[in-house]
Design a protein around this motif. Sequence first.
Motif, PDB file in Angstrom:
ATOM      1  N   LYS A 135       0.849  -1.180   0.000  1.00 43.52           N
ATOM      2  CA  LYS A 135       0.000   0.000   0.000  1.00 43.52           C
ATOM      3  C   LYS A 135       0.885   1.229   0.000  1.00 43.52           C
ATOM      4  O   LYS A 135       1.907   1.266   0.693  1.00 43.52           O
ATOM      5  N   ILE A 136       0.513   2.226  -0.789  1.00 39.71           N
ATOM      6  CA  ILE A 136       1.310   3.447  -0.835  1.00 39.71           C
ATOM      7  C   ILE A 136       0.389   4.651  -0.967  1.00 39.71           C
ATOM      8  O   ILE A 136      -0.609   4.602  -1.687  1.00 39.71           O
ATOM      9  N   GLU A 137       0.719   5.725  -0.262  1.00 39.71           N
ATOM     10  CA  GLU A 137      -0.044   6.964  -0.301  1.00 39.71           C
ATOM     11  C   GLU A 137       0.829   8.097  -0.818  1.00 39.71           C
ATOM     12  O   GLU A 137       1.879   8.374  -0.255  1.00 39.71           O
ATOM     13  N   PHE A 138       0.409   8.727  -1.879  1.00 39.51           N
ATOM     14  CA  PHE A 138       1.075   9.927  -2.382  1.00 39.51           C
ATOM     15  C   PHE A 138       0.381  11.116  -1.716  1.00 39.51           C
ATOM     16  O   PHE A 138      -0.510  11.741  -2.296  1.00 39.51           O
ATOM     17  N   LEU A 139       0.817  11.422  -0.525  1.00 48.24           N
ATOM     18  CA  LEU A 139       0.085  12.358   0.330  1.00 48.24           C
ATOM     19  C   LEU A 139       0.032  13.774  -0.220  1.00 48.24           C
ATOM     20  O   LEU A 139      -0.923  14.503   0.050  1.00 48.24           O
ATOM     21  N   GLN A 140       1.066  14.193  -0.969  1.00 49.45           N
ATOM     22  CA  GLN A 140       1.113  15.566  -1.469  1.00 49.45           C
ATOM     23  C   GLN A 140       0.947  15.670  -2.978  1.00 49.45           C
ATOM     24  O   GLN A 140       0.972  16.768  -3.526  1.00 49.45           O
ATOM     25  N   LEU A 141       0.769  14.561  -3.672  1.00 51.06           N
ATOM     26  CA  LEU A 141       0.706  14.591  -5.126  1.00 51.06           C
ATOM     27  C   LEU A 141      -0.539  15.328  -5.611  1.00 51.06           C
ATOM     28  O   LEU A 141      -1.658  14.979  -5.243  1.00 51.06           O
ATOM     29  N   GLU A 142      -0.327  16.341  -6.449  1.00 49.18           N
ATOM     30  CA  GLU A 142      -1.424  17.159  -6.967  1.00 49.18           C
ATOM     31  C   GLU A 142      -1.657  16.958  -8.463  1.00 49.18           C
ATOM     32  O   GLU A 142      -2.756  17.190  -8.951  1.00 49.18           O
ATOM     33  N   SER A 143      -0.604  16.548  -9.177  1.00 47.42           N
ATOM     34  CA  SER A 143      -0.708  16.402 -10.626  1.00 47.42           C
ATOM     35  C   SER A 143       0.000  15.130 -11.068  1.00 47.42           C
ATOM     36  O   SER A 143       1.127  14.868 -10.670  1.00 47.42           O
ATOM     37  N   LEU A 144      -0.680  14.342 -11.903  1.00 44.83           N
ATOM     38  CA  LEU A 144      -0.103  13.092 -12.405  1.00 44.83           C
ATOM     39  C   LEU A 144      -0.354  12.996 -13.903  1.00 44.83           C
ATOM     40  O   LEU A 144      -1.485  13.109 -14.367  1.00 44.83           O
ATOM     41  N   THR A 145       0.722  12.798 -14.666  1.00 43.13           N
ATOM     42  CA  THR A 145       0.639  12.618 -16.111  1.00 43.13           C
ATOM     43  C   THR A 145       1.349  11.329 -16.502  1.00 43.13           C
ATOM     44  O   THR A 145       2.506  11.125 -16.154  1.00 43.13           O
ATOM     45  N   LEU A 146       0.649  10.475 -17.220  1.00 43.43           N
ATOM     46  CA  LEU A 146       1.227   9.260 -17.793  1.00 43.43           C
ATOM     47  C   LEU A 146       1.018   9.355 -19.295  1.00 43.43           C
ATOM     48  O   LEU A 146      -0.112   9.375 -19.770  1.00 43.43           O
ATOM     49  N   GLN A 147       2.120   9.417 -20.037  1.00 39.97           N
ATOM     50  CA  GLN A 147       2.018   9.713 -21.462  1.00 39.97           C
ATOM     51  C   GLN A 147       3.024   8.888 -22.267  1.00 39.97           C
ATOM     52  O   GLN A 147       4.178   8.741 -21.887  1.00 39.97           O
ATOM     53  N   GLY A 148       2.573   8.340 -23.380  1.00 37.03           N
ATOM     54  CA  GLY A 148       3.475   7.618 -24.255  1.00 37.03           C
ATOM     55  C   GLY A 148       4.045   6.357 -23.624  1.00 37.03           C
ATOM     56  O   GLY A 148       5.235   6.081 -23.764  1.00 37.03           O
ATOM     57  N   LEU A 149       3.188   5.594 -22.950  1.00 35.53           N
ATOM     58  CA  LEU A 149       3.606   4.339 -22.312  1.00 35.53           C
ATOM     59  C   LEU A 149       2.781   3.204 -22.918  1.00 35.53           C
ATOM     60  O   LEU A 149       1.832   2.704 -22.318  1.00 35.53           O
ATOM     61  N   PRO A 150       3.121   2.755 -24.122  1.00 35.82           N
ATOM     62  CA  PRO A 150       2.271   1.818 -24.869  1.00 35.82           C
ATOM     63  C   PRO A 150       2.142   0.431 -24.249  1.00 35.82           C
ATOM     64  O   PRO A 150       1.203  -0.300 -24.580  1.00 35.82           O
ATOM     65  N   ASN A 151       3.065   0.054 -23.381  1.00 35.03           N
ATOM     66  CA  ASN A 151       3.021  -1.272 -22.761  1.00 35.03           C
ATOM     67  C   ASN A 151       2.654  -1.237 -21.281  1.00 35.03           C
ATOM     68  O   ASN A 151       2.810  -2.248 -20.580  1.00 35.03           O
TER      69      ASN A 151
END
Length: 327
Positions: A135-151
């Motif tokens: 289990k993991i918590e990204f407590l302060q993460l405000e923006s997430l981008t996942l791009q160009g990851l075809p697999n």
Amino acid sequence: MLPKEIGQLTKLKRLDFRYCSKLRRIPPGVLCKLSRLEELYVDNSCDEWGAEGHSSLQSNSSLAELKGLLPLTALEIRIPNAKIIPKDFSFEKLQRYIIFIGEESHWDWNWDWQLRNLHIQNGAMVQYILKDVQKIEFLQLESLTLQGLPNLISFCSQNEGSTSISPQEIALFKQKILFPKLEKLKLSSISIGRIWSPQAFCSTQNLASLIIKGCANLKHVLSDSMPGYLQHLKCLEISDCKCIQEIISTDKMIQETFKSRTLIRFPRLNLLKLKGLQKLIGFCHEDHTVEFPVLTILEIENCPELKGFIHNSTKKDIPTNRVLFNN
């Protein structure tokens, strides 16, 4: 240029020059001498890494030198050219990292021990962002981008004892990954077939912007239970996803967990764009009532199979005089 004498500090455990904006060059043979280094932070102005095996008086340190830093637990670097990354570029003890690969982008390098922006781009071989976590918590993460990851299969890998299922049936986000402060999510050109698993979306209650582009295997974006957890959503943009038939779907897997809801309400959504969705037949089924009390921008473009904003999937024939909205 970083002084060569730094290499004589063989007991150094932390090296931080994130705010050295004029630093352009790290001489070869300096970093590899810091065998006890546990934390390394490199300013984004110093990103011209040298090629492995090529050194001269004017060349830069290569990424291969970092492989000798076995105690490294924290790393922050920018690599503009993925071709110079060594094949065995890995760190067994790494716990905290920002490794940006690709061209210049909006990026928050001042993470102050708490990651706020995560942008992962152009990784043809990436299947998982995290591996084997309970289990993991990204407590302060405000923006997430996942791009160009075809697999890409999922944000976190499956346990070895998990039941074998098709990668397209595996959700990108599972319940053990929490984003309590996430406001912006962008998914572009990734191969996932499902974004959230049942209940996993409960950890994205602050989401304000959701942008999805070029996700060829994605069949729907939300379940009919999820809008209740998206009360802060202001922007929803979906484009060039060739398999999407509905934006909100009464999904069988999720329906076993939640009861069907008649009213679906987006109280803060003011922008909705649907473009290039070749198989889209409607926003949702007519069993649901949808409300957008503050919607100001609606764009629907190049959706040739659209039957109506609220559709009835039992109707096989599309009327000649289609009505997008009706009472």
